[in-house]
Enzyme design. Structure first.
Site, short mmCIF file in Angstrom:
data_model
loop_
_atom_site.label_atom_id
_atom_site.label_comp_id
_atom_site.label_asym_id
_atom_site.label_seq_id
_atom_site.Cartn_x
_atom_site.Cartn_y
_atom_site.Cartn_z
CB CYS A 149 -8.52 10.81 -20.18
SG CYS A 149 -7.22 11.57 -21.16
CB CYS B 172 -8.02 6.56 -18.24
SG CYS B 172 -8.29 5.64 -19.92
CB CYS C 296 -4.91 5.91 -25.36
SG CYS C 296 -5.78 6.96 -25.45
CB CYS C 297 -1.01 7.77 -21.35
SG CYS C 297 -1.91 7.57 -20.08
CB CYS D 22 -0.29 9.52 -18.21
SG CYS D 22 0.77 11.57 -18.04
#
Length: 255
Positions: free
Chosen positions: A213, A216, A132-133, A239
């Protein structure tokens, strides 16, 4: 100036090696220098027209943004809007832009094509935070940094064990990262913010000491590492944008 040195070195050696040599040289040259001097030299003498500030507009971001704005309000500021940020962060960004008179803040977003491929339902963070990062931060920043020879970060040694030996200047491939606040403490940051009447991120008062985010990011308990609320319960502490991945594609497997 620094760019001339590295380009001369490029003629005889690998650009990444040249950048590493330059980073060590600059760290030694500016050892003990005030953050204001590091910022001013980087903007006007070392990397004129080729340095950007990458800012999360997070808990401590106001300090470095002001240091840069005091030298050049038109300096490029790159802001990664992952699509998963707190609304408070977006509003804080807008407030700081107005407060400091910043004129070149570039909001960078993930590629819609890549999101459709890697995270079509927007839930990738639930089972693979690294991936995702990668798609929401690392890849967009890699594209945003094209054309820049250096960039400012707001990282500090006190924030985490992984940052405890952070130098003033470091190399990432053939690009230089500048960490003017490396030696600052949390007390230094807060004193500067108060002294210059800089607005605080609204989530700090609610216990969020490092803000990324929304899915998280968690509150930090008294006595915890300031970044303990990031990716709570995971071994993950970064990240990926500070792990040498900017400038090449990442799929999340090695972040």
């Amino acid at each position: 100036m620094a760019l001339e040195k590295i380009r001369a070195l490029d003629l005889v050696t690998d650009p990444a090696i040249a950048a590493a040599d330059l980073a060590r040289s600059l760290s030694a040259e500016f050892d003990g220098a005030a953050a204001e001097d590091v910022v001013a030299a980087s903007l006007t003498r070392l990397f004129p027209g080729e340095v950007a500030l990458v800012s999360s507009f997070g808990a401590d971001s106001a300090v470095l943004l002001k240091l840069v704005a005091d030298v050049d309000r038109s300096a490029p500021v790159v802001f990664l809007d992952t699509g998963k940020l707190f609304g408070e962060t977006l509003r804080y960004r807008d407030r700081l832009i107005e407060h400091l008179g910043l004129t070149d803040v570039r909001t960078v977003r993930p590629s819609p094509v890549r999101l459709a491929e890697a995270d079509p339902h927007g839930a990738l963070w639930m089972h693979n935070t690294d991936a995702c990062c990668a798609v929401r931060k690392v890849e967009p920043l890699a594209f945003a940094m094209e054309g820049f020879s250096a960039w400012f970060t707001g990282r500090k040694r006190f924030q985490a064990e992984t940052r405890a030996r952070l130098p003033l200047f470091e190399a990432e491939g053939a690009r230089i990262k500048i960490n003017p606040l490396a030696g600052w403490t949390s007390a230094d940051v807060e004193a500067f913010r108060v002294r210059h009447a800089m607005p605080a991120h609204p989530l700090v008062a609610d216990g969020f000491l490092s803000i990324g985010c929304m899915p998280c990011t968690d509150r930090v308990a008294p006595g915890e590492d300031p970044r303990a609320g990031r990716w709570r319960g995971q071994a993950k502490t970064e990240c990926g944008i500070h792990l040498g991945l900017v400038g090449r594609q990442a799929d999340g497997s090695g972040i």
